[in-house]
Design a protein around this motif. Structure first.
Motif, PDB file in Angstrom:
ATOM      1  N   HIS A 245       0.829  -1.220   0.000  1.00  0.00           N
ATOM      2  CA  HIS A 245       0.000   0.000   0.000  1.00  0.00           C
ATOM      3  C   HIS A 245       0.855   1.258   0.000  1.00  0.00           C
ATOM      4  CE1 HIS A 245      -3.659  -2.280   0.375  1.00  0.00           C
ATOM      5  NE2 HIS A 245      -3.164  -2.919   1.415  1.00  0.00           N
ATOM      6  N   ALA A 246       2.012   1.200   0.663  1.00  0.00           N
ATOM      7  CA  ALA A 246       2.896   2.378   0.634  1.00  0.00           C
ATOM      8  C   ALA A 246       3.320   2.648  -0.806  1.00  0.00           C
ATOM      9  CB  ALA A 246       4.128   2.146   1.516  1.00  0.00           C
ATOM     10  N   ALA A 247       3.688   1.580  -1.537  1.00  0.00           N
ATOM     11  CA  ALA A 247       4.080   1.756  -2.941  1.00  0.00           C
ATOM     12  C   ALA A 247       2.916   2.335  -3.739  1.00  0.00           C
ATOM     13  CB  ALA A 247       4.522   0.411  -3.518  1.00  0.00           C
ATOM     14  N   ALA A 248       1.714   1.797  -3.509  1.00  0.00           N
ATOM     15  CA  ALA A 248       0.547   2.269  -4.273  1.00  0.00           C
ATOM     16  C   ALA A 248       0.238   3.738  -3.955  1.00  0.00           C
ATOM     17  CB  ALA A 248      -0.659   1.386  -3.959  1.00  0.00           C
ATOM     18  N   PHE A 249       0.299   4.121  -2.666  1.00  0.00           N
ATOM     19  CA  PHE A 249      -0.003   5.519  -2.299  1.00  0.00           C
ATOM     20  C   PHE A 249       1.076   6.475  -2.826  1.00  0.00           C
ATOM     21  CE2 PHE A 249      -2.324   3.721   1.638  1.00  0.00           C
ATOM     22  CZ  PHE A 249      -3.504   3.582   0.923  1.00  0.00           C
ATOM     23  N   LEU A 250       2.342   6.015  -2.804  1.00  0.00           N
ATOM     24  CA  LEU A 250       3.413   6.862  -3.362  1.00  0.00           C
ATOM     25  C   LEU A 250       3.139   7.121  -4.842  1.00  0.00           C
ATOM     26  CD1 LEU A 250       6.588   5.269  -1.693  1.00  0.00           C
ATOM     27  CD2 LEU A 250       5.786   7.629  -1.375  1.00  0.00           C
ATOM     28  N   ALA A 251       2.771   6.039  -5.550  1.00  0.00           N
ATOM     29  CA  ALA A 251       2.509   6.177  -6.990  1.00  0.00           C
ATOM     30  C   ALA A 251       1.280   7.054  -7.231  1.00  0.00           C
ATOM     31  CB  ALA A 251       2.329   4.798  -7.623  1.00  0.00           C
ATOM     32  N   GLU A 252       0.221   6.842  -6.437  1.00  0.00           N
ATOM     33  CA  GLU A 252      -0.987   7.681  -6.573  1.00  0.00           C
ATOM     34  C   GLU A 252      -0.661   9.147  -6.360  1.00  0.00           C
ATOM     35  OE1 GLU A 252      -4.133   6.542  -3.854  1.00  0.00           O
ATOM     36  OE2 GLU A 252      -4.167   4.533  -4.761  1.00  0.00           O
ATOM     37  N   GLY A 253       0.276   9.397  -5.432  1.00  0.00           N
ATOM     38  CA  GLY A 253       0.657  10.779  -5.122  1.00  0.00           C
ATOM     39  C   GLY A 253       1.564  11.412  -6.167  1.00  0.00           C
ATOM     40  N   GLY A 254       2.024  10.606  -7.128  1.00  0.00           N
ATOM     41  CA  GLY A 254       2.818  11.175  -8.219  1.00  0.00           C
ATOM     42  C   GLY A 254       4.261  10.706  -8.264  1.00  0.00           C
ATOM     43  N   GLU A 258       9.976   2.793  -8.804  1.00  0.00           N
ATOM     44  CA  GLU A 258      10.728   2.059  -9.831  1.00  0.00           C
ATOM     45  C   GLU A 258      11.015   0.615  -9.464  1.00  0.00           C
ATOM     46  OE1 GLU A 258      14.096   4.484 -11.031  1.00  0.00           O
ATOM     47  OE2 GLU A 258      12.719   5.593 -12.332  1.00  0.00           O
ATOM     48  N   ALA A 259      10.990   0.282  -8.167  1.00  0.00           N
ATOM     49  CA  ALA A 259      11.271  -1.110  -7.789  1.00  0.00           C
ATOM     50  C   ALA A 259      10.545  -1.479  -6.507  1.00  0.00           C
ATOM     51  CB  ALA A 259      12.774  -1.308  -7.593  1.00  0.00           C
ATOM     52  N   LEU A 275       1.555   0.168 -10.619  1.00  0.00           N
ATOM     53  CA  LEU A 275       1.220  -0.408  -9.313  1.00  0.00           C
ATOM     54  C   LEU A 275      -0.137  -1.117  -9.273  1.00  0.00           C
ATOM     55  CD1 LEU A 275       2.800  -0.654  -6.657  1.00  0.00           C
ATOM     56  CD2 LEU A 275       3.835   0.920  -8.249  1.00  0.00           C
ATOM     57  N   PRO A 276      -1.216  -0.519  -9.837  1.00  0.00           N
ATOM     58  CA  PRO A 276      -2.491  -1.242  -9.780  1.00  0.00           C
ATOM     59  C   PRO A 276      -2.401  -2.617 -10.459  1.00  0.00           C
ATOM     60  CG  PRO A 276      -2.853   1.045 -10.399  1.00  0.00           C
ATOM     61  CD  PRO A 276      -1.371   0.832 -10.388  1.00  0.00           C
ATOM     62  N   ARG A 277      -1.706  -2.677 -11.603  1.00  0.00           N
ATOM     63  CA  ARG A 277      -1.574  -3.960 -12.311  1.00  0.00           C
ATOM     64  C   ARG A 277      -0.695  -4.923 -11.507  1.00  0.00           C
ATOM     65  NH1 ARG A 277       0.500  -6.483 -16.808  1.00  0.00           N
ATOM     66  NH2 ARG A 277       2.221  -5.078 -17.240  1.00  0.00           N
ATOM     67  N   LEU A 278       0.351  -4.393 -10.873  1.00  0.00           N
ATOM     68  CA  LEU A 278       1.231  -5.238 -10.056  1.00  0.00           C
ATOM     69  C   LEU A 278       0.463  -5.801  -8.849  1.00  0.00           C
ATOM     70  CD1 LEU A 278       3.989  -6.405  -9.289  1.00  0.00           C
ATOM     71  CD2 LEU A 278       4.571  -4.198  -8.275  1.00  0.00           C
ATOM     72  N   MET A 279      -0.392  -4.966  -8.248  1.00  0.00           N
ATOM     73  CA  MET A 279      -1.146  -5.437  -7.073  1.00  0.00           C
ATOM     74  C   MET A 279      -2.110  -6.551  -7.474  1.00  0.00           C
ATOM     75  SD  MET A 279      -1.443  -2.085  -4.686  1.00  0.00           S
ATOM     76  CE  MET A 279      -1.881  -2.797  -3.136  1.00  0.00           C
ATOM     77  N   ASP A 280      -2.733  -6.413  -8.638  1.00  0.00           N
ATOM     78  CA  ASP A 280      -3.612  -7.492  -9.144  1.00  0.00           C
ATOM     79  C   ASP A 280      -2.811  -8.771  -9.337  1.00  0.00           C
ATOM     80  OD1 ASP A 280      -5.823  -5.982  -9.234  1.00  0.00           O
ATOM     81  OD2 ASP A 280      -5.809  -5.639 -11.421  1.00  0.00           O
ATOM     82  N   TYR A 281      -1.604  -8.601  -9.896  1.00  0.00           N
ATOM     83  CA  TYR A 281      -0.744  -9.756 -10.182  1.00  0.00           C
ATOM     84  C   TYR A 281      -0.379 -10.475  -8.871  1.00  0.00           C
ATOM     85  CZ  TYR A 281       3.419 -12.363 -11.623  1.00  0.00           C
ATOM     86  OH  TYR A 281       4.342 -13.358 -11.841  1.00  0.00           O
ATOM     87  N   VAL A 282      -0.018  -9.685  -7.842  1.00  0.00           N
ATOM     88  CA  VAL A 282       0.383 -10.278  -6.553  1.00  0.00           C
ATOM     89  C   VAL A 282      -0.815 -10.962  -5.883  1.00  0.00           C
ATOM     90  CG1 VAL A 282       1.290  -9.764  -4.245  1.00  0.00           C
ATOM     91  CG2 VAL A 282       2.332  -8.708  -6.250  1.00  0.00           C
ATOM     92  N   GLU A 283      -1.979 -10.352  -6.048  1.00  0.00           N
ATOM     93  CA  GLU A 283      -3.210 -10.948  -5.509  1.00  0.00           C
ATOM     94  C   GLU A 283      -3.415 -12.362  -6.080  1.00  0.00           C
ATOM     95  OE1 GLU A 283      -5.399  -8.979  -3.597  1.00  0.00           O
ATOM     96  OE2 GLU A 283      -6.778 -10.667  -3.326  1.00  0.00           O
TER      97      GLU A 283
END
Ligand code: NAD
Length: 436
Positions: A245-254, A258-259, A275-283
């Motif tokens: 979620h930290a990665a997702a919020f950082l990305a949402e914030g702009g 990168e890793a 990030l949204p696609r990566l989170m789906d993949y991890v799910e």
């Protein structure tokens, strides 16, 4: 609590000299070294040092599990209350094969400082079971959780010690703890745990609160240098409850994330991951490994990537003298507890890296846990917007007071956060006085 024979009050039997010079490596040595340097700065006497450096209560339990195939296996579990001068113990429950009593002691001590730094009316506690949850069925994990809870029952409760999820445990684990405790008491007691599912008294916003708090700290640290999330790239180690979620919020914030990595490996993409696609993949797959939106990267390489912000959000001790020497990020914001060793800390400081310490950076989780406990005690539930606003205010307040102390006393943010929090705990202890 003293009325139950299986709970022992631990008499401080560690000489202050031992506290000041821990000989072993590991999280407890790190925690004790941090305490020793704050105590020296504060000029406290050896008696106060021993009190602050010693767990108030500890319990060590054996947990026999009947496995699904009918065999029996035994696990060891712990619950440690480090300090209760400011209120009931508060802290997570960890299921991990490397859990031992010293790790739990260190994590409990950090909880004491963390609750004090964000001014919650709690002391610090932590629990753990040495088990690798990936190798057990849900039914087996439920039996381990319920047996552990029943063994430590005299020590916990909404006014005594309140549990929450940590590595290897989740909202479901908390529901089992709450149910076991409640069934034994004869009525429903949601305040014995936080991080519960919403259906049984959890709080909106709790699941993502630690990550939001991490991102509030990244934003505040960048602002001191006239930057915003849009200006920076980031890497996040650990893609669990905090890191993902930290990665997702950082990305949402702009920010360009990168890793990211987990214990199986990592993934890198220059310019930022989707990030949204990566989170789906991890799910779907349970890991970031082999995600097709980037290239593989290992955990050590991730720490030394040329990014602006590094968020270690996995386990302790990953930034030691060697790995810290390779960090290229200008800001390290500690999502995990204890990711930087004292040697690693010195190396980062010498190299001018700003470290937002764990007890501040990942305090968002315990702040919303506190909100959950308050809501449960009142049986009155707040909206998500109210929770997020109050979390943002409290994180900003804490960051501001730590920053102010750091500037006034010319300290790192970690030393300032430790100084402030240890002083608050010591003052509470002195004000209450010593019984008898
Ligand atoms: P989690 O079990 O949900 O996730 C841990 C992540 O770290 C997983 O992705 C795992 O694969 C990865 N990992 C484990 N070992 C690793 C290794 N050696 N190298 C790289 N990655 C590794 O746990 P979590 O709740 O996200 O906790 C992560 C850290 O944050 C811990 O230090 C925990 O104490 C701390 N923390 C958690 C919370 C919370 O609310 N969950 C609050 C404060 C602090």
């Amino acid at each position: 609590m003293t009325d139950h024979p299986s709970v022992t009050d631990v008499v401080p039997d560690v000489a202050p000299a031992d506290l000041a010079a821990p000989t072993r490596d590991g999280p407890l040595a790190t925690a004790q070294a941090q305490l020793a340097s704050a105590v020296e700065r504060l000029g406290y006497d050896p008696g106060m040092h021993a009190m602050l450096g010693t767990s108030r209560r500890e319990i060590n339990v054996a947990i026999p599990l009947r496995r699904d195939d009918g065999s029996t296996e035994l696990f060891h579990g712990f619950r440690v209350q480090h300090n209760v001068s400011r209120g009931p113990g508060k802290g997570g429950l960890r299921f991990h094969p490397s859990v031992d009593v010293d790790e739990v002691r260190a994590l409990a001590m950090w909880m004491t400082w963390k609750c004090a730094v964000v001014e919650l009316p709690y002391g610090g506690a932590k629990g753990g079971v040495a088990i690798d949850p990936r190798h057990y069925s849900q039914g087996e994990l439920e039996r381990v959780t319920r047996r552990y809870t029943s063994e430590i029952m005299p020590m916990i409760g909404p006014e005594r010690d309140i549990m929450a999820p940590d590595v290897g445990t989740d909202a479901q684990t908390m529901a089992w703890v709450m149910d076991t405790y409640s069934v034994n008491k004869g009525y429903t007691i949601p305040g014995v745990v936080t991080g519960k599912p919403l259906e049984v008294g959890g709080s909106l916003g709790r699941a993502t609160a630690t990550s939001r708090g991490v991102v509030h700290c990244v934003v505040a640290a960048l602002a001191e240098h006239g930057k915003t999330l849009d200006d920076v790239s980031a890497a996040v180690q650990g893609f669990g409850k905090v890191g993902s979620h930290a990665a997702a919020f950082l990305a949402e914030g702009g920010a360009r994330v990168e890793a990211v990595s987990d214990q199986y490996g990592g993934v890198y993409r220059s310019g930022g991951l989707d990030l949204p696609r990566l989170m789906d993949y991890v799910e779907r797959t349970g890991s970031v490994v082999d995600f097709d939106g980037g290239e593989p990267i290992d955990n050590t390489a991730l720490l030394s990537l040329d990014v602006d912000v590094l968020v270690p959000a996995a386990v302790e001790g990953v930034l030691d003298a060697e790995t810290a020497g390779q960090v290229q990020a200008r800001w390290v914001v500690e999502g995990a507890n204890g990711p930087t060793t004292p040697d690693g800390d010195r190396v980062l400081a010498d190299r001018g890296v700003v470290v937002v310490p764990d007890i501040l950076a990942n305090a968002g989780g315990v702040v919303v846990s506190y909100f959950e406990w308050v809501q449960a005690q009142q049986a009155y539930w707040w909206t998500e917007a109210e929770i997020e606003q109050r979390l943002a205010e409290r994180m900003a307040m804490a960051f501001e007071s730590v920053g102010k102390t750091a500037r006034h006393r010319d300290l790192s943010l970690r030393d300032a956060a430790l100084l402030l929090s240890i002083q608050r705990v010591a003052t509470a202890h002195q004000t209450r006085g010593l019984y008898p």
